[in-house]
Design an enzyme around this catalytic site. Structure first.
Site, PDB file in Angstrom:
ATOM      1  N   GLY A  92       0.795  -1.221   0.000  1.00  0.00           N
ATOM      2  CA  GLY A  92       0.000   0.000   0.000  1.00  0.00           C
ATOM      3  C   GLY A  92       0.824   1.266   0.000  1.00  0.00           C
ATOM      4  N   HIS A  99       9.125   5.895   4.789  1.00  0.00           N
ATOM      5  CA  HIS A  99       8.499   6.664   5.868  1.00  0.00           C
ATOM      6  C   HIS A  99       7.840   5.724   6.869  1.00  0.00           C
ATOM      7  CE1 HIS A  99       5.743   6.314   2.446  1.00  0.00           C
ATOM      8  NE2 HIS A  99       4.756   6.222   3.324  1.00  0.00           N
TER       9      HIS A  99
END
Ligand code: AMP
Length: 113
Positions: A92, A99
């Site tokens: 996803g 991050h």
């Protein structure tokens, strides 16, 4: 390596609600929050995905986790929080700059969808 919108945030070329910065990392509020507190922690070094990191990045990766700890504490997430790294299409990931999502401020479901 190709740049993303996160490089522009690092360089202050686009605005972001930055909550923490040091020499190696930056943390800012996610523009599409999935929880009452949703903060993204990024390295200033461009590493597209966690699967692209190498052993040379070992201390940087540790730095990011300890940055998560610091930012979560400063955000008042005393009742816990979730740390998420999405990796690649099936994971996803939509921004190809490594991050760590900090999600907190509500009881989160498990397993994720
Ligand atoms: P991921 O889907 O794991 O790649 O997460 C990327 C995250 O970056 C998403 O949660 C987006 O909402 C967030 N995001 C994208 N652009 C911005 C921006 N300009 N400022 C803050 N967060 C952003």
């Amino acid at each position: 390596m190709s740049e993303t919108i996160f490089s522009k945030i690092i360089r202050r070329e686009i605005p972001a609600d930055i909550v923490y910065e040091d020499d190696l990392a930056l943390a800012f509020r996610d523009i599409n929050a999935q929880a009452p507190t949703h903060i993204v922690v990024i390295p200033k070094k461009v590493i597209p995905r966690v699967s692209d990191a190498s052993w040379e990045d070992q201390s940087l990766l540790g730095h990011l986790l300890l940055t998560v700890q610091k930012v979560a504490q400063e955000a008042g997430l005393t009742n816990g929080y979730r740390v998420v790294i999405n990796n690649g299409n099936d994971g996803g990931q939509t921004v190809d700059h490594l991050h760590l999502h900090i999600l907190g401020g509500r009881k989160l479901q498990w397993p994720p969808g």
